[in-house]
Design a protein around this motif. Structure first.
Motif, PDB file in Angstrom:
ATOM      1  N   MET A  34       5.293   4.800  19.054  1.00  0.00           N
ATOM      2  CA  MET A  34       4.096   3.989  18.764  1.00  0.00           C
ATOM      3  C   MET A  34       3.633   3.329  20.052  1.00  0.00           C
ATOM      4  SD  MET A  34       6.223   1.155  16.624  1.00  0.00           S
ATOM      5  CE  MET A  34       7.401   2.401  16.109  1.00  0.00           C
ATOM      6  N   GLY A  35       2.326   3.036  20.098  1.00  0.00           N
ATOM      7  CA  GLY A  35       1.740   2.529  21.322  1.00  0.00           C
ATOM      8  C   GLY A  35       2.182   1.135  21.707  1.00  0.00           C
ATOM      9  N   SER A  36       2.616   0.367  20.727  1.00  0.00           N
ATOM     10  CA  SER A  36       2.987  -1.026  20.977  1.00  0.00           C
ATOM     11  C   SER A  36       3.925  -1.483  19.868  1.00  0.00           C
ATOM     12  CB  SER A  36       1.727  -1.900  20.964  1.00  0.00           C
ATOM     13  OG  SER A  36       2.055  -3.269  20.882  1.00  0.00           O
ATOM     14  N   ASP A  37       4.743  -2.474  20.170  1.00  0.00           N
ATOM     15  CA  ASP A  37       5.577  -3.003  19.082  1.00  0.00           C
ATOM     16  C   ASP A  37       4.731  -3.742  18.056  1.00  0.00           C
ATOM     17  OD1 ASP A  37       5.086  -5.129  20.772  1.00  0.00           O
ATOM     18  OD2 ASP A  37       7.082  -6.001  20.574  1.00  0.00           O
ATOM     19  N   PHE A  79      16.581   9.918  12.824  1.00  0.00           N
ATOM     20  CA  PHE A  79      15.341   9.767  13.599  1.00  0.00           C
ATOM     21  C   PHE A  79      15.576   8.707  14.658  1.00  0.00           C
ATOM     22  CE2 PHE A  79      13.986   5.642  11.962  1.00  0.00           C
ATOM     23  CZ  PHE A  79      14.724   5.554  10.790  1.00  0.00           C
ATOM     24  N   GLU A  80      14.722   8.705  15.682  1.00  0.00           N
ATOM     25  CA  GLU A  80      14.790   7.678  16.718  1.00  0.00           C
ATOM     26  C   GLU A  80      13.428   7.016  16.838  1.00  0.00           C
ATOM     27  OE1 GLU A  80      15.598   9.725  20.433  1.00  0.00           O
ATOM     28  OE2 GLU A  80      13.541  10.483  20.523  1.00  0.00           O
ATOM     29  N   THR A  81      13.393   5.842  17.440  1.00  0.00           N
ATOM     30  CA  THR A  81      12.148   5.080  17.522  1.00  0.00           C
ATOM     31  C   THR A  81      11.966   4.517  18.930  1.00  0.00           C
ATOM     32  OG1 THR A  81      12.697   4.367  15.262  1.00  0.00           O
ATOM     33  CG2 THR A  81      10.776   3.369  16.273  1.00  0.00           C
ATOM     34  N   PHE A  82      10.773   4.713  19.472  1.00  0.00           N
ATOM     35  CA  PHE A  82      10.444   4.179  20.795  1.00  0.00           C
ATOM     36  C   PHE A  82       9.019   3.623  20.798  1.00  0.00           C
ATOM     37  CE2 PHE A  82      13.690   7.272  22.211  1.00  0.00           C
ATOM     38  CZ  PHE A  82      14.347   6.559  23.214  1.00  0.00           C
ATOM     39  N   VAL A  83       8.769   2.670  21.707  1.00  0.00           N
ATOM     40  CA  VAL A  83       7.398   2.300  22.071  1.00  0.00           C
ATOM     41  C   VAL A  83       7.026   3.103  23.312  1.00  0.00           C
ATOM     42  CG1 VAL A  83       5.928   0.459  22.995  1.00  0.00           C
ATOM     43  CG2 VAL A  83       7.466  -0.019  21.078  1.00  0.00           C
ATOM     44  N   VAL A  84       5.912   3.807  23.224  1.00  0.00           N
ATOM     45  CA  VAL A  84       5.428   4.639  24.336  1.00  0.00           C
ATOM     46  C   VAL A  84       3.919   4.434  24.398  1.00  0.00           C
ATOM     47  CG1 VAL A  84       5.159   6.984  25.196  1.00  0.00           C
ATOM     48  CG2 VAL A  84       7.235   6.381  23.929  1.00  0.00           C
ATOM     49  N   SER A  85       3.424   3.797  25.434  1.00  0.00           N
ATOM     50  CA  SER A  85       1.986   3.537  25.504  1.00  0.00           C
ATOM     51  C   SER A  85       1.288   4.599  26.348  1.00  0.00           C
ATOM     52  CB  SER A  85       1.741   2.145  26.099  1.00  0.00           C
ATOM     53  OG  SER A  85       0.366   1.997  26.395  1.00  0.00           O
ATOM     54  N   ALA A  86       0.304   5.259  25.755  1.00  0.00           N
ATOM     55  CA  ALA A  86      -0.428   6.313  26.491  1.00  0.00           C
ATOM     56  C   ALA A  86      -1.121   5.743  27.716  1.00  0.00           C
ATOM     57  CB  ALA A  86      -1.450   6.975  25.569  1.00  0.00           C
ATOM     58  N   HIS A  87      -1.642   4.532  27.605  1.00  0.00           N
ATOM     59  CA  HIS A  87      -2.448   3.987  28.701  1.00  0.00           C
ATOM     60  C   HIS A  87      -1.635   3.158  29.682  1.00  0.00           C
ATOM     61  CE1 HIS A  87      -5.295   4.432  25.195  1.00  0.00           C
ATOM     62  NE2 HIS A  87      -5.670   5.342  26.058  1.00  0.00           N
ATOM     63  N   ARG A  88      -0.607   2.468  29.153  1.00  0.00           N
ATOM     64  CA  ARG A  88       0.170   1.593  30.044  1.00  0.00           C
ATOM     65  C   ARG A  88       1.362   2.317  30.651  1.00  0.00           C
ATOM     66  NH1 ARG A  88      -0.053  -2.818  25.291  1.00  0.00           N
ATOM     67  NH2 ARG A  88      -2.137  -3.593  25.699  1.00  0.00           N
ATOM     68  N   THR A  89       1.887   3.307  29.942  1.00  0.00           N
ATOM     69  CA  THR A  89       3.054   4.045  30.455  1.00  0.00           C
ATOM     70  C   THR A  89       2.819   5.558  30.286  1.00  0.00           C
ATOM     71  OG1 THR A  89       4.218   3.958  28.314  1.00  0.00           O
ATOM     72  CG2 THR A  89       4.656   2.160  29.873  1.00  0.00           C
ATOM     73  N   ALA A 112      -0.816   5.062  16.971  1.00  0.00           N
ATOM     74  CA  ALA A 112      -1.426   4.113  17.900  1.00  0.00           C
ATOM     75  C   ALA A 112      -2.633   3.479  17.225  1.00  0.00           C
ATOM     76  CB  ALA A 112      -1.849   4.797  19.198  1.00  0.00           C
ATOM     77  N   GLY A 113      -2.959   2.284  17.713  1.00  0.00           N
ATOM     78  CA  GLY A 113      -4.099   1.565  17.160  1.00  0.00           C
ATOM     79  C   GLY A 113      -5.208   1.428  18.187  1.00  0.00           C
ATOM     80  N   GLY A 114      -6.220   0.653  17.841  1.00  0.00           N
ATOM     81  CA  GLY A 114      -7.372   0.483  18.725  1.00  0.00           C
ATOM     82  C   GLY A 114      -8.316   1.671  18.637  1.00  0.00           C
ATOM     83  N   LYS A 115      -9.420   1.579  19.415  1.00  0.00           N
ATOM     84  CA  LYS A 115     -10.416   2.659  19.393  1.00  0.00           C
ATOM     85  C   LYS A 115      -9.990   3.849  20.238  1.00  0.00           C
ATOM     86  CE  LYS A 115     -14.939   0.557  18.603  1.00  0.00           C
ATOM     87  NZ  LYS A 115     -16.164   0.168  19.297  1.00  0.00           N
ATOM     88  N   SER A 116      -9.146   3.608  21.249  1.00  0.00           N
ATOM     89  CA  SER A 116      -8.674   4.702  22.110  1.00  0.00           C
ATOM     90  C   SER A 116      -7.220   4.974  21.790  1.00  0.00           C
ATOM     91  CB  SER A 116      -8.830   4.328  23.584  1.00  0.00           C
ATOM     92  OG  SER A 116     -10.177   4.134  23.883  1.00  0.00           O
ATOM     93  N   ALA A 117      -6.993   5.500  20.612  1.00  0.00           N
ATOM     94  CA  ALA A 117      -5.609   5.744  20.162  1.00  0.00           C
ATOM     95  C   ALA A 117      -5.178   7.127  20.654  1.00  0.00           C
ATOM     96  CB  ALA A 117      -5.530   5.637  18.644  1.00  0.00           C
ATOM     97  N   LYS A 140     -10.228   2.151  12.711  1.00  0.00           N
ATOM     98  CA  LYS A 140     -11.058   2.517  13.872  1.00  0.00           C
ATOM     99  C   LYS A 140     -10.346   3.492  14.812  1.00  0.00           C
ATOM    100  CE  LYS A 140      -9.749  -1.638  16.481  1.00  0.00           C
ATOM    101  NZ  LYS A 140     -10.220  -2.936  16.966  1.00  0.00           N
ATOM    102  N   SER A 141      -9.054   3.714  14.600  1.00  0.00           N
ATOM    103  CA  SER A 141      -8.297   4.650  15.446  1.00  0.00           C
ATOM    104  C   SER A 141      -8.430   6.087  14.955  1.00  0.00           C
ATOM    105  CB  SER A 141      -6.808   4.275  15.460  1.00  0.00           C
ATOM    106  OG  SER A 141      -6.605   2.895  15.453  1.00  0.00           O
ATOM    107  N   LEU A 142      -8.929   6.254  13.749  1.00  0.00           N
ATOM    108  CA  LEU A 142      -8.921   7.577  13.111  1.00  0.00           C
ATOM    109  C   LEU A 142      -9.642   8.646  13.938  1.00  0.00           C
ATOM    110  CD1 LEU A 142      -8.855   7.618   9.307  1.00  0.00           C
ATOM    111  CD2 LEU A 142      -9.609   9.638  10.507  1.00  0.00           C
ATOM    112  N   PRO A 143     -10.883   8.396  14.404  1.00  0.00           N
ATOM    113  CA  PRO A 143     -11.556   9.478  15.144  1.00  0.00           C
ATOM    114  C   PRO A 143     -10.795   9.930  16.386  1.00  0.00           C
ATOM    115  CG  PRO A 143     -13.120   7.771  14.530  1.00  0.00           C
ATOM    116  CD  PRO A 143     -11.745   7.233  14.219  1.00  0.00           C
ATOM    117  N   SER A 144     -10.182   8.987  17.099  1.00  0.00           N
ATOM    118  CA  SER A 144      -9.512   9.405  18.337  1.00  0.00           C
ATOM    119  C   SER A 144      -8.193  10.110  18.068  1.00  0.00           C
ATOM    120  CB  SER A 144      -9.303   8.221  19.296  1.00  0.00           C
ATOM    121  OG  SER A 144      -8.507   7.226  18.711  1.00  0.00           O
ATOM    122  N   VAL A 145      -7.601   9.883  16.886  1.00  0.00           N
ATOM    123  CA  VAL A 145      -6.349  10.589  16.567  1.00  0.00           C
ATOM    124  C   VAL A 145      -6.643  12.013  16.098  1.00  0.00           C
ATOM    125  CG1 VAL A 145      -4.364  10.667  14.999  1.00  0.00           C
ATOM    126  CG2 VAL A 145      -5.032   8.505  16.057  1.00  0.00           C
TER     127      VAL A 145
END
Ligand code: RP5
Length: 215
Positions: A34-37, A79-89, A112-117, A140-145
């Motif tokens: 996920m993009g953020s905790d 399963f495993e879980t991580f935070v992985v940000s497309a824009h920050r990391t 991921a959330g936001g408009k640029s998910a 609002k994240s739907l179109p970018s996903v």
């Protein structure tokens, strides 16, 4: 340790794990990123609100969360879980997606959330042909996903529905694992039972009686 050193140590660990050639039973089948905790309540499920991927995997389908790549839990399916940000990391996103298959993952759930998910769609492109199930954390994240160009596929669920993403992930795994298929069927039969019970109660108690029983 600086932030970038923190990220680099994760990148180094993922790359080292990808060379280990562990047996399937020792590695997580599903990677949840996920993009953020701040996405955790949607991706895992909220303790007070709607259940999510963590809840259905652990409570309904017998998975355990693997928190140490070298020390798998008892459950066969993990399963495993991580935070992985497309824009920050972006480097961490690239490494996670690129090493996923070699680390033993069979499917990734990315939210991921936001408009640029962009985490789900970029992860799908890099991890291809490993299947990636995208979760728009917000409407609002739907179109970018889901807005992938032809030839660059992603499977996606409705906004916030990480619960369904986990079910879809296990449907993919169930093609190879009969016991997962049985667990999915049992889960579905349980849903049917619940509807049957509610329907009978509503009918037999009548609307006022049913309502008072709900209070
Ligand atoms: C997205 O931005 C994340 O997926 C999250 O949904 C949103 C906000 O992130 P934080 O500011 O909480 O880290 O990239």
């Amino acid at each position: 340790m600086t932030d970038s050193a923190n990220v680099q140590s994760l990148v180094d660990e993922l790359e080292a794990q990808a060379t280990q050639e562990k047996a399937d039973a020792e590695t997580p089948e599903i990677g949840i990123i996920m993009g953020s905790d701040s996405d955790l309540d949607v991706m895992a499920g909220s303790e007070t609100g709607r259940p999510g991927a963590y809840d259905v995997l652990t409570e309904e389908l017998g998975f355990e969360e693997q928190t140490d790549y070298d020390d798998p839990p008892e459950s066969r399916f993990t399963f495993e879980t991580f935070v992985v940000s497309a824009h920050r990391t972006p480097g961490l996103m690239y490494t996670y997606a690129e090493t996923a298959a070699d680390r033993g993952l069979d499917v990734i759930i990315a939210g991921a959330g936001g408009k640029s998910a962009d985490l789900p769609n970029m992860t799908a492109s890099i991890a291809y042909p490993l299947p990636v199930i995208g979760v728009p954390v917000q409407e609002k994240s739907l179109p970018s996903v889901i807005g992938m160009p032809q030839g660059a596929p992603i499977v996606a669920v409705d906004a916030g529905k990480s619960f369904n993403a986990a079910l879809s992930a296990v449907q993919i795994l169930a093609r190879q694992h009969d016991d997962l298929r049985e667990r999915l069927v049992d889960y579905h039969e349980g849903l049917q039972d619940d509807v049957g019970t509610v329907s009978r109660d509503l009918h037999e108690l009548g609307t006022p009686g049913f309502r008072s029983q709900q209070d």
